[in-house]
Design an enzyme around this catalytic site. Structure first.
Site, short mmCIF file in Angstrom:
data_model
loop_
_atom_site.label_atom_id
_atom_site.label_comp_id
_atom_site.label_asym_id
_atom_site.label_seq_id
_atom_site.Cartn_x
_atom_site.Cartn_y
_atom_site.Cartn_z
N CYS A 40 0.83 -1.20 0.00
CA CYS A 40 0.00 0.00 0.00
C CYS A 40 0.87 1.26 0.00
O CYS A 40 1.90 1.33 0.67
CB CYS A 40 -0.92 -0.01 1.21
SG CYS A 40 -2.06 1.39 1.22
N CYS B 299 0.08 4.76 7.05
CA CYS B 299 -0.60 4.58 8.33
C CYS B 299 0.37 3.92 9.32
O CYS B 299 0.88 2.82 9.05
CB CYS B 299 -1.84 3.71 8.17
SG CYS B 299 -2.93 4.32 6.86
N CYS C 66 0.15 0.17 10.39
CA CYS C 66 -0.21 -0.85 9.40
C CYS C 66 0.98 -1.56 8.76
O CYS C 66 1.82 -0.92 8.10
CB CYS C 66 -1.07 -0.22 8.31
SG CYS C 66 -1.63 -1.46 7.12
N CYS D 298 -16.39 -9.29 5.35
CA CYS D 298 -15.84 -7.96 5.10
C CYS D 298 -14.57 -8.13 4.27
O CYS D 298 -13.64 -8.82 4.70
CB CYS D 298 -15.52 -7.28 6.43
SG CYS D 298 -14.91 -5.61 6.19
N CYS E 57 -19.53 -6.54 3.30
CA CYS E 57 -18.93 -5.25 3.66
C CYS E 57 -17.63 -5.14 2.87
O CYS E 57 -16.99 -6.15 2.58
CB CYS E 57 -18.66 -5.22 5.16
SG CYS E 57 -17.76 -3.75 5.71
N CYS F 275 -19.80 1.60 8.41
CA CYS F 275 -19.03 1.00 9.49
C CYS F 275 -17.81 1.89 9.67
O CYS F 275 -17.01 2.05 8.74
CB CYS F 275 -18.62 -0.42 9.09
SG CYS F 275 -17.50 -1.20 10.26
N ARG G 50 -18.18 -3.19 17.69
CA ARG G 50 -17.46 -4.37 17.22
C ARG G 50 -16.10 -4.51 17.91
O ARG G 50 -15.27 -3.60 17.85
CB ARG G 50 -17.24 -4.17 15.71
CG ARG G 50 -16.73 -5.32 14.92
CD ARG G 50 -16.70 -4.91 13.44
NE ARG G 50 -18.02 -4.55 12.96
CZ ARG G 50 -18.88 -5.42 12.43
NH1 ARG G 50 -18.55 -6.68 12.30
NH2 ARG G 50 -20.06 -5.03 12.02
#
Ligand code: SF4
Length: 364
Positions: A54, A58, A61, A98, A130, A190, A262
């Protein structure tokens, strides 16, 4: 039943968060019972359909290409692979799949068309679908809705202030704009965040202000405890105390009474007793499966044993909202616009992100 309040302030939220634990638990459990069946917990399976590489930074991550972690990347999975995984998830009690892709934002083209086909395929298995694919435009949200998407995940991660200490490759407003684009469709939202990234209590409250003042509030809010992965800028952060998790869940329940709260990343660090306290405090959704995108998660059998011990039942699909119809690609009313939206790139320097990028620890 009291009306949902949309003008929570940071001070009010902090006052709830800091209540004596027994008061907090009692209030949260009372509100939980007014709005939800306390013995039902949704089980969702998170599937990484495209892992690693990616472009974002972040700080939490391991999928960010610039950090040096041990995760194995993979290209976009095929529709058949995803269908097989969804069937497996269904057979072990999941009502929602998801799908996560390590993208900054969705780009129109073959890969997005393939994701749309995955959405149609899973929806036809009578499971809630999702997606978490990064930033999306209104047109892309409409196309996902038309394919039968039930929910779109886009986390705010932290407060607007602390977000700047974790991510420099996009701004908070980009997140809110994507949520706004999803809200223009009938897809549910979400959105939640992560605790344990070195933030202050004010930042946790700030995130909850941002989420609870959305109108409508998100239908689902994941509360993640950071899983500190070696090679990421946050690798040295200490595990979140269970009491912090319980306080965060209870506070979210009180200010967002209708939302499914969640328990997400970090469950492997929590005892069964700790998780039971979270359910009592209003958590009513978990992720199942041995991995959460790339970080470890409890074994499905262990979760089912915990459900049996606590007398919990998995939530049936489409309990909260009717199943969307999937429109086939050949009948679509929305064509790909090939837009190139100007999502921001603040690119301010975050020292620990720069250090992690430079260090190359995993290249040992
Ligand atoms: S959290 Fe998502 S956007 Fe950020 S680096 Fe990881 S995969 Fe990319």
């Amino acid at each position: 039943m009291s009306e949902t309040k949309h003008n929570w302030t940071k001070e009010e939220i902090l006052a709830i968060y800091n209540k004596p634990m027994m008061e907090l638990l009692y209030e949260a459990a009372t509100i939980h019972r007014l709005h939800h069946d306390p013995n039902v917990v949704q089980v969702s399976t998170l599937l990484s359909i495209k892992t690693g590489g990616c472009s974002e930074d972040c700080g939490y991550c391991p999928q960010a290409a610039r950090y040096h972690t041990d995760i194995e990347g993979n290209d976009l999975m095929s529709v058949q692979q995803v269908k097989a995984q969804a069937l497996r998830a269904k057979s072990t009690g999941s009502s929602r799949v998801c799908m996560g892709a390590a993208w900054r934002n969705v780009k129109d083209g073959e890969e997005f068309d393939q994701v749309l086909e995955m959405v149609r395929t899973i929806n036809k298995l009578d499971m809630e679908v999702c997606c978490t694919l990064g930033m999306i435009t209104e047109n892309q949200a409409q196309r996902l809705a038309e394919a039968g998407l039930y929910a779109y995940n886009h986390n705010l991660d932290s407060s607007e202030d602390y977000y700047k200490e974790v991510i420099s490759t996009r701004g908070y407003q980009d997140r809110l704009d994507t949520i706004d684009n999803v809200r223009k469709t009938n897809v549910t939202v979400c959105s939640g965040g992560i605790i344990g990234m070195g933030e202050k209590l004010e930042d946790r409250a700030g995130m909850l202000v941002a989420l609870s003042t959305l109108n409508p509030q998100p239908e689902s809010t994941p509360i993640n405890a950071l899983v500190a992965v070696e090679g990421t800028p946050l690798e040295d952060e200490q595990p979140v105390e269970i009491w912090d998790m319980i306080r965060m869940v209870a506070t979210t329940r009180i200010i967002m009474p209708e939302t499914q709260v969640r328990l997400s990343a970090g469950r492997t660090q929590m005892s069964r007793e700790g998780q039971a306290m979270c359910f009592f405090a209003g958590a009513n959704s978990i992720f199942a499966g041995d991995k959460l995108l790339t970080t470890p998660n409890p074994d499905v059998n262990e979760d089912m044993k915990m459900f049996a011990t606590l007398g919990l039942d998995p939530q049936k699909p489409f309990t909260k909202k009717v199943q969307p119809q999937s429109v086939e690609a050949s009948n679509s009313q929305f064509e790909a616009l090939g837009e190139k939206p100007k999502w921001t790139r603040p690119e301010h320097k975050i020292e620990r992100n720069e250090l992690a990028k430079a260090s190359g620890k995993a290249q040992k």
